[in-house]
Design an enzyme around this catalytic site. Structure first.
Site, PDB file in Angstrom:
ATOM      1  N   ASP A 161       0.862  -1.179   0.000  1.00  0.00           N
ATOM      2  CA  ASP A 161       0.000   0.000   0.000  1.00  0.00           C
ATOM      3  C   ASP A 161       0.902   1.234   0.000  1.00  0.00           C
ATOM      4  O   ASP A 161       2.095   1.151   0.325  1.00  0.00           O
ATOM      5  CB  ASP A 161      -0.886  -0.024   1.237  1.00  0.00           C
ATOM      6  CG  ASP A 161      -1.677   1.261   1.419  1.00  0.00           C
ATOM      7  OD1 ASP A 161      -2.435   1.629   0.501  1.00  0.00           O
ATOM      8  OD2 ASP A 161      -1.490   1.915   2.458  1.00  0.00           O
TER       9      ASP A 161
ATOM     10  N   ASP B 288      -0.312   5.145   0.780  1.00  0.00           N
ATOM     11  CA  ASP B 288      -0.619   6.199   1.751  1.00  0.00           C
ATOM     12  C   ASP B 288      -0.642   5.657   3.173  1.00  0.00           C
ATOM     13  O   ASP B 288      -1.403   4.744   3.498  1.00  0.00           O
ATOM     14  CB  ASP B 288      -1.970   6.844   1.430  1.00  0.00           C
ATOM     15  CG  ASP B 288      -1.975   7.503   0.062  1.00  0.00           C
ATOM     16  OD1 ASP B 288      -1.086   8.330  -0.192  1.00  0.00           O
ATOM     17  OD2 ASP B 288      -2.852   7.175  -0.753  1.00  0.00           O
TER      18      ASP B 288
ATOM     19  N   LYS C 246      -9.901  -0.826  -3.477  1.00  0.00           N
ATOM     20  CA  LYS C 246     -10.054  -1.267  -2.091  1.00  0.00           C
ATOM     21  C   LYS C 246     -11.349  -0.708  -1.495  1.00  0.00           C
ATOM     22  O   LYS C 246     -11.711   0.424  -1.792  1.00  0.00           O
ATOM     23  CB  LYS C 246      -8.858  -0.786  -1.255  1.00  0.00           C
ATOM     24  CG  LYS C 246      -7.508  -1.266  -1.780  1.00  0.00           C
ATOM     25  CD  LYS C 246      -6.375  -0.631  -0.983  1.00  0.00           C
ATOM     26  CE  LYS C 246      -5.026  -0.942  -1.600  1.00  0.00           C
ATOM     27  NZ  LYS C 246      -3.913  -0.336  -0.852  1.00  0.00           N
TER      28      LYS C 246
ATOM     29  N   ASP D 145      -1.760  -0.410   6.047  1.00  0.00           N
ATOM     30  CA  ASP D 145      -1.861   0.370   7.280  1.00  0.00           C
ATOM     31  C   ASP D 145      -3.288   0.643   7.718  1.00  0.00           C
ATOM     32  O   ASP D 145      -3.499   1.230   8.779  1.00  0.00           O
ATOM     33  CB  ASP D 145      -1.139   1.719   7.116  1.00  0.00           C
ATOM     34  CG  ASP D 145      -1.936   2.703   6.277  1.00  0.00           C
ATOM     35  OD1 ASP D 145      -2.194   3.836   6.751  1.00  0.00           O
ATOM     36  OD2 ASP D 145      -2.313   2.344   5.147  1.00  0.00           O
TER      37      ASP D 145
END
Length: 216
Positions: A12, A14, A141, A166
């Protein structure tokens, strides 16, 4: 690599590799404020890890603006925030470098617009074998599509990939694709579960750990 279970690592962006999750939430807050509303509580948590279009869908009834207008404002605002690159998260560059030295393929798998993904990848030295932004799959997502596409692009079985995430949204996507997940929470808590290992920081992650998650 033929005798190892770990085929690829899918990251991922960000909040995982770069410190942009709060910048995204602040962008959403500013857009919502233009329409006289505030982003608080569960509404604030709901936008973590979500794509521009999904966030616009979440917001449009509340703020009373068309989805397309909201999506355009969100996308432009976030792109402007990260136009000059983003600060790498602790341990991110070290782990990427170790993976490159070990010959393990990597992909950047993000729900952010592709223009943002390209810019951040460039700021990190573009150490990836594949890049996926929100526009690159039919669904983003928390659907599994981005991780399935990234694994396919690398010729890897998702079950032999570790996804590094995250947010709960990202973990949901990666697990639905069949990946093992290493979660490094940035702004919301993530609980360890079957197939999900949680660390406080990427500084504690290395190739040996990633291989161990798959039983290598």
């Amino acid at each position: 690599m033929s005798g190892e279970r770990l085929s690829a690592v899918l990251f991922d962006m960000d909040g995982t590799l770069v410190d942009t999750e709060e910048a995204w939430v602040e962008t959403v807050e500013k857009v919502v404020a233009r329409y006289g509303h505030a982003l608080v509580g569960e509404g604030r948590r709901a936008v973590f890890g979500r794509a521009v279009e999904d966030t616009a869908e979440l917001l449009y009834e509340t703020v009373g603006a068309p989805r397309e207008k909201l999506a355009a404002e969100l996308g432009a605002g976030f792109a402007a925030r990260v136009a000059d690159g983003a600060e790498p998260r602790p341990g991110a560059l070290q782990l990427l470098g170790e993976l490159r030295e070990s010959g393990i393929p990597t992909a950047l798998v993000s729900a952010s617009p592709r223009v943002v993904v390209d810019g951040v990848a460039a700021s990190l030295g573009h150490p990836f074998d594949a890049l996926y932004g929100a526009e690159d799959t039919a669904r983003t997502k928390p659907a599994p599509d981005p991780y399935l596409a990234a694994a396919a692009a690398l010729g890897a079985d998702p079950a032999r990939c570790v996804a590094v995430e995250d947010t709960v949204t990202g973990v949901t996507s990666a697990r639905a694709a069949g990946c093992v997940v290493l979660a490094v929470p940035s702004v919301e808590a993530i609980s360890p579960a079957g197939g999900v290992t949680v660390l406080d920081t990427l500084e504690a992650a290395d190739v040996a750990l990633l291989r161990a998650l798959l039983g290598d």
